[in-house]
Design a protein around this motif. Structure first.
Motif, PDB file in Angstrom:
ATOM      1  N   TRP A 116       1.979  25.174  -4.210  1.00 12.75           N
ATOM      2  CA  TRP A 116       0.949  24.335  -3.587  1.00 12.75           C
ATOM      3  C   TRP A 116       1.508  22.945  -3.289  1.00 12.75           C
ATOM      4  CZ3 TRP A 116      -2.084  20.082  -3.331  1.00 12.75           C
ATOM      5  CH2 TRP A 116      -3.324  20.181  -2.710  1.00 12.75           C
ATOM      6  N   LEU A 117       2.270  22.389  -4.222  1.00 11.95           N
ATOM      7  CA  LEU A 117       2.862  21.063  -4.015  1.00 11.95           C
ATOM      8  C   LEU A 117       3.761  21.055  -2.784  1.00 11.95           C
ATOM      9  CD1 LEU A 117       3.846  20.139  -7.699  1.00 11.95           C
ATOM     10  CD2 LEU A 117       1.887  19.268  -6.396  1.00 11.95           C
ATOM     11  N   ARG A 120       6.270  21.742 -15.391  1.00 11.35           N
ATOM     12  CA  ARG A 120       7.180  22.733 -14.811  1.00 11.35           C
ATOM     13  C   ARG A 120       7.114  22.734 -13.293  1.00 11.35           C
ATOM     14  NH1 ARG A 120       5.382  28.124 -17.408  1.00 11.35           N
ATOM     15  NH2 ARG A 120       6.739  28.918 -15.757  1.00 11.35           N
ATOM     16  N   ALA A 121       5.889  22.630 -12.745  1.00 15.06           N
ATOM     17  CA  ALA A 121       5.720  22.659 -11.298  1.00 15.06           C
ATOM     18  C   ALA A 121       6.344  21.436 -10.646  1.00 15.06           C
ATOM     19  CB  ALA A 121       4.243  22.747 -10.948  1.00 15.06           C
ATOM     20  N   ALA A 122       6.155  20.261 -11.249  1.00 17.56           N
ATOM     21  CA  ALA A 122       6.711  19.034 -10.688  1.00 17.56           C
ATOM     22  C   ALA A 122       8.236  19.088 -10.674  1.00 17.56           C
ATOM     23  CB  ALA A 122       6.218  17.829 -11.476  1.00 17.56           C
ATOM     24  N   ALA A 123       8.819  19.617 -11.759  1.00 16.62           N
ATOM     25  CA  ALA A 123      10.271  19.736 -11.818  1.00 16.62           C
ATOM     26  C   ALA A 123      10.783  20.725 -10.771  1.00 16.62           C
ATOM     27  CB  ALA A 123      10.702  20.171 -13.217  1.00 16.62           C
ATOM     28  N   ASP A 124      10.067  21.827 -10.616  1.00 14.05           N
ATOM     29  CA  ASP A 124      10.495  22.852  -9.656  1.00 14.05           C
ATOM     30  C   ASP A 124      10.395  22.345  -8.226  1.00 14.05           C
ATOM     31  OD1 ASP A 124      11.299  25.333  -8.666  1.00 14.05           O
ATOM     32  OD2 ASP A 124       9.261  26.116  -8.625  1.00 14.05           O
ATOM     33  N   ALA A 125       9.293  21.632  -7.911  1.00 10.69           N
ATOM     34  CA  ALA A 125       9.077  21.147  -6.551  1.00 10.69           C
ATOM     35  C   ALA A 125       9.710  19.781  -6.313  1.00 10.69           C
ATOM     36  CB  ALA A 125       7.580  21.071  -6.259  1.00 10.69           C
ATOM     37  N   GLN A 126      10.309  19.224  -7.371  1.00 17.50           N
ATOM     38  CA  GLN A 126      10.952  17.905  -7.294  1.00 17.50           C
ATOM     39  C   GLN A 126       9.972  16.839  -6.817  1.00 17.50           C
ATOM     40  OE1 GLN A 126      14.533  18.539  -4.920  1.00 17.50           O
ATOM     41  NE2 GLN A 126      15.671  19.174  -6.724  1.00 17.50           N
ATOM     42  N   VAL A 127       8.804  16.816  -7.484  1.00 11.47           N
ATOM     43  CA  VAL A 127       7.754  15.846  -7.200  1.00 11.47           C
ATOM     44  C   VAL A 127       7.601  14.935  -8.413  1.00 11.47           C
ATOM     45  CG1 VAL A 127       5.264  15.560  -6.801  1.00 11.47           C
ATOM     46  CG2 VAL A 127       6.519  17.356  -5.598  1.00 11.47           C
ATOM     47  N   ALA A 150       0.838  -1.193   0.000  1.00  5.97           N
ATOM     48  CA  ALA A 150       0.000   0.000   0.000  1.00  5.97           C
ATOM     49  C   ALA A 150       0.873   1.242   0.000  1.00  5.97           C
ATOM     50  CB  ALA A 150      -0.906  -0.004   1.222  1.00  5.97           C
ATOM     51  N   PRO A 151       0.672   2.145  -0.970  1.00  7.69           N
ATOM     52  CA  PRO A 151       1.463   3.376  -0.983  1.00  7.69           C
ATOM     53  C   PRO A 151       1.067   4.297   0.161  1.00  7.69           C
ATOM     54  CG  PRO A 151      -0.229   3.455  -2.682  1.00  7.69           C
ATOM     55  CD  PRO A 151      -0.274   2.076  -2.106  1.00  7.69           C
ATOM     56  N   ALA A 152       2.010   5.062   0.654  1.00  8.97           N
ATOM     57  CA  ALA A 152       1.757   6.011   1.727  1.00  8.97           C
ATOM     58  C   ALA A 152       2.272   7.374   1.303  1.00  8.97           C
ATOM     59  CB  ALA A 152       2.451   5.566   3.011  1.00  8.97           C
ATOM     60  N   GLY A 153       1.517   8.420   1.632  1.00  5.91           N
ATOM     61  CA  GLY A 153       1.922   9.765   1.269  1.00  5.91           C
ATOM     62  C   GLY A 153       0.729  10.571   0.784  1.00  5.91           C
ATOM     63  N   HIS A 154       1.012  11.634   0.040  1.00  7.72           N
ATOM     64  CA  HIS A 154      -0.015  12.540  -0.468  1.00  7.72           C
ATOM     65  C   HIS A 154       0.119  12.624  -1.990  1.00  7.72           C
ATOM     66  CE1 HIS A 154      -1.899  16.869  -0.425  1.00  7.72           C
ATOM     67  NE2 HIS A 154      -2.722  15.959  -0.932  1.00  7.72           N
ATOM     68  N   VAL A 155      -0.951  12.266  -2.704  1.00  4.26           N
ATOM     69  CA  VAL A 155      -0.958  12.353  -4.158  1.00  4.26           C
ATOM     70  C   VAL A 155      -1.975  13.390  -4.587  1.00  4.26           C
ATOM     71  CG1 VAL A 155      -2.595  10.415  -4.342  1.00  4.26           C
ATOM     72  CG2 VAL A 155      -1.251  11.102  -6.337  1.00  4.26           C
TER      73      VAL A 155
END
Length: 252
Positions: free
Chosen positions: A65-66, A91-98, A4-9
Protein backbone atom coordinates in the motif's frame (compact mmCIF):
# COMPACT_ATOMS: atom_id res chain seq x y z
CA UNK A 1 5.58 26.39 10.20
CA UNK A 2 9.06 27.35 9.08
CA UNK A 3 8.65 25.38 5.86
CA UNK A 4 5.59 23.52 4.62
CA UNK A 5 6.16 19.80 4.02
CA UNK A 6 5.11 18.39 0.67
CA UNK A 7 4.24 14.79 -0.14
CA UNK A 8 1.96 12.03 1.14
CA UNK A 9 1.88 11.00 4.81
CA UNK A 10 -0.01 7.99 6.14
CA UNK A 11 -1.13 8.22 9.77
CA UNK A 12 -2.00 4.93 11.45
CA UNK A 13 -4.64 6.33 13.76
CA UNK A 14 -7.60 5.71 16.01
CA UNK A 15 -6.23 7.77 18.91
CA UNK A 16 -6.81 11.35 20.06
CA UNK A 17 -3.21 12.16 19.15
CA UNK A 18 -3.72 10.88 15.61
CA UNK A 19 -6.80 13.09 15.15
CA UNK A 20 -4.96 16.12 16.53
CA UNK A 21 -2.06 15.48 14.19
CA UNK A 22 -4.42 15.28 11.21
CA UNK A 23 -5.96 18.58 12.36
CA UNK A 24 -2.53 20.20 12.58
CA UNK A 25 -1.57 19.06 9.09
CA UNK A 26 -4.91 19.79 7.43
CA UNK A 27 -4.02 23.33 6.32
CA UNK A 28 -0.76 22.36 4.61
CA UNK A 29 -1.64 22.72 0.90
CA UNK A 30 1.18 20.64 -0.58
CA UNK A 31 0.75 17.78 1.90
CA UNK A 32 -1.63 14.88 1.31
CA UNK A 33 -2.72 13.29 4.60
CA UNK A 34 -4.36 9.86 4.82
CA UNK A 35 -5.49 8.46 8.16
CA UNK A 36 -5.96 4.71 8.50
CA UNK A 37 -8.29 3.21 11.11
CA UNK A 38 -8.42 -0.48 12.01
CA UNK A 39 -12.22 -0.60 11.99
CA UNK A 40 -12.61 -2.33 15.35
CA UNK A 41 -15.00 0.33 16.70
CA UNK A 42 -18.48 0.49 15.18
CA UNK A 43 -18.68 4.30 15.15
CA UNK A 44 -15.13 5.70 15.33
CA UNK A 45 -14.34 9.38 15.73
CA UNK A 46 -13.10 10.28 12.29
CA UNK A 47 -10.19 12.66 11.73
CA UNK A 48 -10.27 15.43 9.14
CA UNK A 49 -9.03 14.63 5.68
CA UNK A 50 -8.86 11.38 3.76
CA UNK A 51 -9.65 8.23 5.77
CA UNK A 52 -9.29 4.53 5.01
CA UNK A 53 -10.79 1.88 7.30
CA UNK A 54 -9.65 -1.72 7.60
CA UNK A 55 -6.51 -3.80 7.70
CA UNK A 56 -3.72 -3.97 5.15
CA UNK A 57 -3.14 -7.70 5.13
CA UNK A 58 -0.09 -7.79 7.38
CA UNK A 59 3.27 -6.12 6.93
CA UNK A 60 3.53 -7.21 3.30
CA UNK A 61 0.15 -5.70 2.47
CA UNK A 62 1.04 -2.46 4.21
CA UNK A 63 4.35 -2.21 2.35
CA UNK A 64 2.50 -2.75 -0.92
CA UNK A 65 0.00 0.00 0.00
CA UNK A 66 2.84 2.40 0.85
CA UNK A 67 4.44 1.83 -2.55
CA UNK A 68 1.22 1.88 -4.58
CA UNK A 69 0.03 5.12 -2.97
CA UNK A 70 3.46 6.76 -3.08
CA UNK A 71 3.63 7.42 0.65
CA UNK A 72 6.58 9.61 1.63
CA UNK A 73 6.32 9.24 5.43
CA UNK A 74 4.53 6.91 7.84
CA UNK A 75 3.45 7.89 11.37
CA UNK A 76 2.30 5.14 13.71
CA UNK A 77 -0.11 6.92 16.07
CA UNK A 78 -2.03 3.80 17.12
CA UNK A 79 -2.89 2.85 20.69
CA UNK A 80 0.15 2.04 22.86
CA UNK A 81 -1.10 -1.56 23.13
CA UNK A 82 -1.57 -2.06 19.38
CA UNK A 83 1.74 -3.91 19.24
CA UNK A 84 0.85 -6.08 16.23
CA UNK A 85 0.13 -3.14 13.90
CA UNK A 86 3.21 -1.33 15.23
CA UNK A 87 5.39 -4.33 14.38
CA UNK A 88 3.81 -4.51 10.93
CA UNK A 89 4.45 -0.79 10.43
CA UNK A 90 8.13 -1.19 11.28
CA UNK A 91 8.55 -4.07 8.82
CA UNK A 92 6.50 -2.37 6.10
CA UNK A 93 8.38 0.93 6.38
CA UNK A 94 11.72 -0.86 6.14
CA UNK A 95 10.57 -2.91 3.15
CA UNK A 96 9.13 0.10 1.29
CA UNK A 97 11.99 2.36 2.42
CA UNK A 98 9.59 4.91 3.92
CA UNK A 99 10.61 6.99 6.98
CA UNK A 100 8.66 5.92 10.10
CA UNK A 101 7.85 7.76 13.33
CA UNK A 102 6.04 6.38 16.37
CA UNK A 103 3.70 8.87 18.08
CA UNK A 104 3.02 7.67 21.65
CA UNK A 105 1.64 9.72 24.51
CA UNK A 106 3.59 9.29 27.77
CA UNK A 107 2.48 6.55 30.14
CA UNK A 108 0.96 7.16 33.53
CA UNK A 109 3.25 7.61 36.54
CA UNK A 110 2.18 6.55 40.08
CA UNK A 111 1.94 9.29 42.67
CA UNK A 112 1.64 9.48 46.45
CA UNK A 113 -1.21 7.31 47.68
CA UNK A 114 -1.40 5.10 44.62
CA UNK A 115 -1.59 1.35 45.25
CA UNK A 116 -0.46 0.04 41.87
CA UNK A 117 0.16 -3.61 41.06
CA UNK A 118 1.97 -3.81 37.70
CA UNK A 119 1.18 -6.73 35.39
CA UNK A 120 2.88 -7.75 32.19
CA UNK A 121 -0.26 -9.08 30.50
CA UNK A 122 -4.00 -9.55 30.87
CA UNK A 123 -3.37 -13.12 32.04
CA UNK A 124 -1.03 -11.89 34.78
CA UNK A 125 -3.61 -9.29 35.81
CA UNK A 126 -6.22 -12.04 36.14
CA UNK A 127 -3.88 -14.06 38.38
CA UNK A 128 -3.50 -11.09 40.74
CA UNK A 129 -7.20 -10.44 41.29
CA UNK A 130 -8.18 -13.24 43.73
CA UNK A 131 -5.81 -11.74 46.31
CA UNK A 132 -6.99 -8.17 45.88
CA UNK A 133 -10.79 -8.10 45.89
CA UNK A 134 -14.07 -9.44 44.58
CA UNK A 135 -15.73 -6.46 42.84
CA UNK A 136 -13.63 -5.42 39.87
CA UNK A 137 -13.86 -2.40 37.57
CA UNK A 138 -12.37 -3.70 34.31
CA UNK A 139 -11.39 -1.02 31.77
CA UNK A 140 -9.04 -2.93 29.48
CA UNK A 141 -11.33 -2.87 26.43
CA UNK A 142 -13.63 -5.50 25.00
CA UNK A 143 -11.02 -7.52 23.09
CA UNK A 144 -9.25 -9.19 26.02
CA UNK A 145 -12.03 -10.28 28.35
CA UNK A 146 -11.35 -13.96 27.70
CA UNK A 147 -8.37 -13.67 30.07
CA UNK A 148 -10.83 -13.15 32.94
CA UNK A 149 -13.53 -15.61 31.83
CA UNK A 150 -12.36 -18.36 34.21
CA UNK A 151 -12.74 -16.22 37.35
CA UNK A 152 -15.91 -17.25 39.15
CA UNK A 153 -15.20 -15.64 42.52
CA UNK A 154 -15.12 -12.08 41.19
CA UNK A 155 -17.84 -9.77 39.88
CA UNK A 156 -16.82 -7.49 37.02
CA UNK A 157 -18.04 -4.10 35.90
CA UNK A 158 -16.83 -3.88 32.29
CA UNK A 159 -16.69 -0.56 30.45
CA UNK A 160 -16.10 -0.48 26.70
CA UNK A 161 -17.10 1.51 23.62
CA UNK A 162 -18.80 -1.45 21.91
CA UNK A 163 -20.47 -4.51 23.41
CA UNK A 164 -18.01 -7.32 24.26
CA UNK A 165 -18.32 -10.81 22.83
CA UNK A 166 -17.80 -14.22 24.52
CA UNK A 167 -15.93 -15.71 26.21
CA UNK A 168 -16.76 -13.45 29.15
CA UNK A 169 -16.59 -13.63 32.94
CA UNK A 170 -19.71 -15.38 34.26
CA UNK A 171 -20.55 -12.61 36.75
CA UNK A 172 -20.46 -9.19 35.13
CA UNK A 173 -22.29 -6.03 34.09
CA UNK A 174 -21.43 -3.91 31.04
CA UNK A 175 -21.37 -0.13 30.58
CA UNK A 176 -21.09 1.12 27.00
CA UNK A 177 -19.36 4.49 27.13
CA UNK A 178 -16.29 6.35 25.94
CA UNK A 179 -14.22 9.16 27.45
CA UNK A 180 -13.49 11.80 28.35
CA UNK A 181 -14.59 10.98 31.89
CA UNK A 182 -14.65 13.20 34.97
CA UNK A 183 -13.34 12.64 38.48
CA UNK A 184 -16.83 13.21 39.89
CA UNK A 185 -18.34 10.67 37.53
CA UNK A 186 -15.68 8.06 38.19
CA UNK A 187 -15.94 8.54 41.96
CA UNK A 188 -19.70 8.08 41.82
CA UNK A 189 -19.33 4.98 39.63
CA UNK A 190 -16.86 3.31 42.01
CA UNK A 191 -19.10 3.99 44.99
CA UNK A 192 -22.36 2.97 43.34
CA UNK A 193 -20.97 -0.42 42.29
CA UNK A 194 -18.95 -0.93 45.49
CA UNK A 195 -15.77 -1.45 43.45
CA UNK A 196 -12.79 -2.94 45.30
CA UNK A 197 -10.18 -3.14 42.51
CA UNK A 198 -9.53 -1.23 39.29
CA UNK A 199 -7.90 -2.99 36.32
CA UNK A 200 -6.61 -0.87 33.46
CA UNK A 201 -3.97 -0.67 30.77
CA UNK A 202 -1.28 2.01 30.90
CA UNK A 203 -2.78 3.90 27.98
CA UNK A 204 -1.60 7.26 29.30
CA UNK A 205 -4.70 9.07 28.02
CA UNK A 206 -5.87 12.22 29.80
CA UNK A 207 -9.48 11.39 28.87
CA UNK A 208 -9.47 8.22 30.99
CA UNK A 209 -7.05 9.24 33.77
CA UNK A 210 -9.77 10.37 36.25
CA UNK A 211 -10.44 6.72 37.17
CA UNK A 212 -6.91 6.56 38.62
CA UNK A 213 -7.51 9.66 40.73
CA UNK A 214 -10.83 8.24 41.91
CA UNK A 215 -9.18 4.94 42.85
CA UNK A 216 -6.43 6.82 44.72
CA UNK A 217 -8.97 8.83 46.70
CA UNK A 218 -10.81 5.63 47.61
CA UNK A 219 -7.52 3.85 48.51
CA UNK A 220 -8.30 1.09 46.00
CA UNK A 221 -5.64 -1.21 44.54
CA UNK A 222 -5.05 -0.73 40.82
CA UNK A 223 -3.79 -3.52 38.58
CA UNK A 224 -2.08 -1.66 35.76
CA UNK A 225 -0.93 -3.54 32.69
CA UNK A 226 2.43 -2.44 31.34
CA UNK A 227 2.81 -1.39 27.72
CA UNK A 228 4.42 -3.74 25.22
CA UNK A 229 7.82 -2.50 24.01
CA UNK A 230 7.87 -0.28 20.93
CA UNK A 231 9.72 -1.52 17.84
CA UNK A 232 13.45 -0.96 18.20
CA UNK A 233 15.21 1.65 16.14
CA UNK A 234 12.09 3.71 15.38
CA UNK A 235 12.17 7.40 16.42
CA UNK A 236 9.43 8.43 18.84
CA UNK A 237 7.42 11.60 19.45
CA UNK A 238 5.18 12.21 22.48
CA UNK A 239 2.93 14.94 21.04
CA UNK A 240 1.34 15.80 17.70
CA UNK A 241 3.46 18.98 17.60
CA UNK A 242 6.64 16.89 17.87
CA UNK A 243 5.37 14.58 15.13
CA UNK A 244 4.61 17.54 12.85
CA UNK A 245 8.12 18.91 13.45
CA UNK A 246 9.61 15.52 12.52
CA UNK A 247 7.52 15.49 9.36
CA UNK A 248 8.71 18.95 8.35
CA UNK A 249 12.32 17.84 8.71
CA UNK A 250 11.75 14.49 6.99
CA UNK A 251 9.93 15.90 3.96
CA UNK A 252 12.04 19.04 3.60
Amino acid sequence: MNSAPAGHVLILGGTTEARHLADELADTPALRVTSSLAGRVAAPRLPVGQVRIGGFGGAEGMARWLREHQVDALIDATHPFADTISAHAARAAADAQVPLLTLRRPGWVPGPGDRWHPAGSLAEAARLLPGLGERIFLTTGRMGLAAFAHLTGQWFLVRSVDAPEPPLPPRMAVILDRGPFTLEGETELLGRHRIEVLVTKDSGAHATAPKLAAARAAALPVVIIRRPPAPQGVPTAETPAEAAAWLRTTLA
